[in-house]
Scaffold this motif. Structure first.
Motif, PDB file in Angstrom:
ATOM      1  N   ARG A 111      57.570 129.524 108.747  1.00 13.15           N
ATOM      2  CA  ARG A 111      58.607 129.728 107.736  1.00 13.15           C
ATOM      3  C   ARG A 111      57.967 130.416 106.524  1.00 13.15           C
ATOM      4  NH1 ARG A 111      61.366 126.214 103.765  1.00 13.15           N
ATOM      5  NH2 ARG A 111      63.565 126.754 103.849  1.00 13.15           N
ATOM      6  N   SER A 112      58.668 131.395 105.950  1.00  8.70           N
ATOM      7  CA  SER A 112      58.113 132.131 104.818  1.00  8.70           C
ATOM      8  C   SER A 112      59.224 132.508 103.838  1.00  8.70           C
ATOM      9  CB  SER A 112      57.382 133.383 105.299  1.00  8.70           C
ATOM     10  OG  SER A 112      58.255 134.229 106.027  1.00  8.70           O
ATOM     11  N   THR A 113      58.812 132.761 102.589  1.00  8.83           N
ATOM     12  CA  THR A 113      59.756 133.117 101.541  1.00  8.83           C
ATOM     13  C   THR A 113      59.279 134.391 100.851  1.00  8.83           C
ATOM     14  OG1 THR A 113      60.269 130.784 101.214  1.00  8.83           O
ATOM     15  CG2 THR A 113      60.922 132.288  99.462  1.00  8.83           C
ATOM     16  N   HIS A 114      60.239 135.276 100.554  1.00  4.78           N
ATOM     17  CA  HIS A 114      59.945 136.593  99.991  1.00  4.78           C
ATOM     18  C   HIS A 114      60.957 136.854  98.889  1.00  4.78           C
ATOM     19  CE1 HIS A 114      57.622 136.738 103.641  1.00  4.78           C
ATOM     20  NE2 HIS A 114      58.702 136.269 104.226  1.00  4.78           N
ATOM     21  N   SER A 115      60.456 137.199  97.703  1.00  2.97           N
ATOM     22  CA  SER A 115      61.385 137.383  96.581  1.00  2.97           C
ATOM     23  C   SER A 115      60.972 138.541  95.697  1.00  2.97           C
ATOM     24  CB  SER A 115      61.468 136.105  95.747  1.00  2.97           C
ATOM     25  OG  SER A 115      60.248 135.843  95.095  1.00  2.97           O
ATOM     26  N   MET A 116      61.956 139.036  94.982  1.00  7.21           N
ATOM     27  CA  MET A 116      61.708 140.008  93.927  1.00  7.21           C
ATOM     28  C   MET A 116      62.648 139.672  92.786  1.00  7.21           C
ATOM     29  SD  MET A 116      63.017 143.440  95.684  1.00  7.21           S
ATOM     30  CE  MET A 116      64.191 143.357  96.996  1.00  7.21           C
ATOM     31  N   SER A 117      62.058 139.643  91.602  1.00  6.40           N
ATOM     32  CA  SER A 117      62.815 139.331  90.394  1.00  6.40           C
ATOM     33  C   SER A 117      62.951 140.602  89.580  1.00  6.40           C
ATOM     34  CB  SER A 117      62.101 138.247  89.580  1.00  6.40           C
ATOM     35  OG  SER A 117      62.033 137.051  90.332  1.00  6.40           O
ATOM     36  N   LEU A 118      64.172 141.102  89.480  1.00  9.40           N
ATOM     37  CA  LEU A 118      64.454 142.311  88.716  1.00  9.40           C
ATOM     38  C   LEU A 118      64.676 141.912  87.271  1.00  9.40           C
ATOM     39  CD1 LEU A 118      64.889 143.117  91.667  1.00  9.40           C
ATOM     40  CD2 LEU A 118      66.791 144.519  90.925  1.00  9.40           C
ATOM     41  N   ARG A 119      63.763 142.326  86.409  1.00  9.86           N
ATOM     42  CA  ARG A 119      63.808 142.008  84.983  1.00  9.86           C
ATOM     43  C   ARG A 119      64.109 143.276  84.196  1.00  9.86           C
ATOM     44  NH1 ARG A 119      64.657 137.243  86.329  1.00  9.86           N
ATOM     45  NH2 ARG A 119      62.928 136.021  87.095  1.00  9.86           N
ATOM     46  N   LEU A 120      64.354 143.121  82.915  1.00 12.04           N
ATOM     47  CA  LEU A 120      64.677 144.257  82.060  1.00 12.04           C
ATOM     48  C   LEU A 120      63.546 145.280  82.030  1.00 12.04           C
ATOM     49  CD1 LEU A 120      66.783 145.434  80.134  1.00 12.04           C
ATOM     50  CD2 LEU A 120      65.664 144.188  78.284  1.00 12.04           C
ATOM     51  N   ASP A 121      62.283 144.820  82.061  1.00 12.69           N
ATOM     52  CA  ASP A 121      61.141 145.714  81.901  1.00 12.69           C
ATOM     53  C   ASP A 121      60.189 145.770  83.087  1.00 12.69           C
ATOM     54  OD1 ASP A 121      60.300 143.100  81.605  1.00 12.69           O
ATOM     55  OD2 ASP A 121      58.909 143.542  79.970  1.00 12.69           O
ATOM     56  N   ARG A 122      60.520 145.065  84.202  1.00 11.82           N
ATOM     57  CA  ARG A 122      59.583 145.001  85.324  1.00 11.82           C
ATOM     58  C   ARG A 122      60.272 144.415  86.559  1.00 11.82           C
ATOM     59  NH1 ARG A 122      59.055 140.275  82.510  1.00 11.82           N
ATOM     60  NH2 ARG A 122      58.681 138.415  83.773  1.00 11.82           N
ATOM     61  N   VAL A 123      59.535 144.425  87.681  1.00  9.35           N
ATOM     62  CA  VAL A 123      59.968 143.734  88.901  1.00  9.35           C
ATOM     63  C   VAL A 123      58.792 142.888  89.366  1.00  9.35           C
ATOM     64  CG1 VAL A 123      60.810 143.956  91.263  1.00  9.35           C
ATOM     65  CG2 VAL A 123      61.516 145.633  89.537  1.00  9.35           C
ATOM     66  N   ASP A 124      59.019 141.574  89.513  1.00  8.07           N
ATOM     67  CA  ASP A 124      58.000 140.641  90.008  1.00  8.07           C
ATOM     68  C   ASP A 124      58.250 140.370  91.483  1.00  8.07           C
ATOM     69  OD1 ASP A 124      56.854 140.279  87.430  1.00  8.07           O
ATOM     70  OD2 ASP A 124      58.437 138.846  86.939  1.00  8.07           O
ATOM     71  N   PHE A 125      57.229 140.575  92.317  1.00  2.00           N
ATOM     72  CA  PHE A 125      57.326 140.366  93.759  1.00  2.00           C
ATOM     73  C   PHE A 125      56.487 139.169  94.180  1.00  2.00           C
ATOM     74  CE2 PHE A 125      58.013 144.923  93.206  1.00  2.00           C
ATOM     75  CZ  PHE A 125      59.043 145.200  94.082  1.00  2.00           C
ATOM     76  N   GLU A 126      56.970 138.427  95.183  1.00  3.25           N
ATOM     77  CA  GLU A 126      56.198 137.360  95.826  1.00  3.25           C
ATOM     78  C   GLU A 126      56.533 137.352  97.307  1.00  3.25           C
ATOM     79  OE1 GLU A 126      56.629 133.454  94.192  1.00  3.25           O
ATOM     80  OE2 GLU A 126      55.839 134.057  92.241  1.00  3.25           O
ATOM     81  N   SER A 127      55.518 137.053  98.135  1.00  5.19           N
ATOM     82  CA  SER A 127      55.734 136.997  99.576  1.00  5.19           C
ATOM     83  C   SER A 127      54.675 136.114 100.201  1.00  5.19           C
ATOM     84  CB  SER A 127      55.636 138.413 100.170  1.00  5.19           C
ATOM     85  OG  SER A 127      55.826 138.384 101.556  1.00  5.19           O
ATOM     86  N   GLY A 128      55.118 135.173 101.050  1.00  5.70           N
ATOM     87  CA  GLY A 128      54.126 134.370 101.739  1.00  5.70           C
ATOM     88  C   GLY A 128      54.716 133.234 102.542  1.00  5.70           C
ATOM     89  N   PRO A 129      53.861 132.623 103.355  1.00  3.29           N
ATOM     90  CA  PRO A 129      54.291 131.480 104.152  1.00  3.29           C
ATOM     91  C   PRO A 129      54.515 130.260 103.264  1.00  3.29           C
ATOM     92  CG  PRO A 129      51.941 131.806 104.390  1.00  3.29           C
ATOM     93  CD  PRO A 129      52.450 132.938 103.556  1.00  3.29           C
ATOM     94  N   ASP A 130      55.297 129.313 103.760  1.00  2.00           N
ATOM     95  CA  ASP A 130      55.524 128.093 102.981  1.00  2.00           C
ATOM     96  C   ASP A 130      54.225 127.329 102.753  1.00  2.00           C
ATOM     97  OD1 ASP A 130      58.141 128.798 102.825  1.00  2.00           O
ATOM     98  OD2 ASP A 130      58.919 127.041 103.867  1.00  2.00           O
TER      99      ASP A 130
END
Length: 185
Positions: free
Chosen positions: A116-135
């Motif tokens: 099981r894994s989770t992958h996200s991106m946070s769209l912010r006013l000045d940037r995009v934060d990415f995360e990806s990995g297994p639980d």
């Protein structure tokens, strides 16, 4: 690329547990790819996909994309991407389109996790934060110091073939998405 996308249950379906299955399927001489886009349009915030356990590493010709896309709104369709691909070695790619500009993309070694894994991106006013990995395990993190253009975009998931490529004849290529969620900024 020259991909054919199908909407039939053999390439995209929801199972009895509410999980989305994206599958490459051969029909005649063609490989049919899978794609789903949300009807709802989202703005700034966090897009998060949870992939179910049991997913296998992808063959070299196959790409899994988790991204945002406005479709009709150039430039670059308000697109930010998390992609799993193999160009000689398995990689995870984070990008903000146009990705070829400096500081807008980053590749990490790694394959689609079999657990099981989770992958996200946070769209912010000045940037995009990415995360990806297994639980359980190492999580990849990266920040693109450039924002996605303001405006609504769909959440998209697709399983496709790199241009001119195809999976091995006996490949069982399927990705199971357990959950998608969006948290507004």
């Amino acid at each position: 690329g020259p991909n054919f996308f199908g909407g039939k249950p053999d390439s995209v379906r929801v199972d009895g547990e509410g999980r989305l299955h994206l599958k490459l399927k051969r029909r005649g001489k063609r490989w049919i790819c899978a794609e789903v886009a949300s009807v709802r349009r989202y703005g700034r915030g966090t897009f998060r996909w949870t992939l179910a356990s049991g997913n296998r590493p992808l063959p070299p010709s196959v790409v899994l994309g988790l991204f945002t896309c406005a479709g009709e709104a150039p430039p670059d369709h308000r697109e930010a991407d998390i992609e799993f691909l193999d160009e000689g070695t398995p990689e995870v790619l984070f990008s903000v389109q146009p990705a070829e500009r400096e500081g807008r993309s980053r590749r990490f070694p790694g394959a689609l996790s079999p657990g099981r894994s989770t992958h996200s991106m946070s769209l912010r006013l000045d940037r995009v934060d990415f995360e990806s990995g297994p639980d359980k395990g190492e999580v990849l993190r990266w920040t693109a110091e450039t924002p996605v253009e303001e405006g609504p975009a769909s959440a998209v998931m697709n399983l496709w073939l790199r241009p001119g490529a195809r999976p091995p004849e006996d490949a069982h290529v399927e990705v199971v998405v357990e959950r998608f969620e969006f948290e507004p900024e």
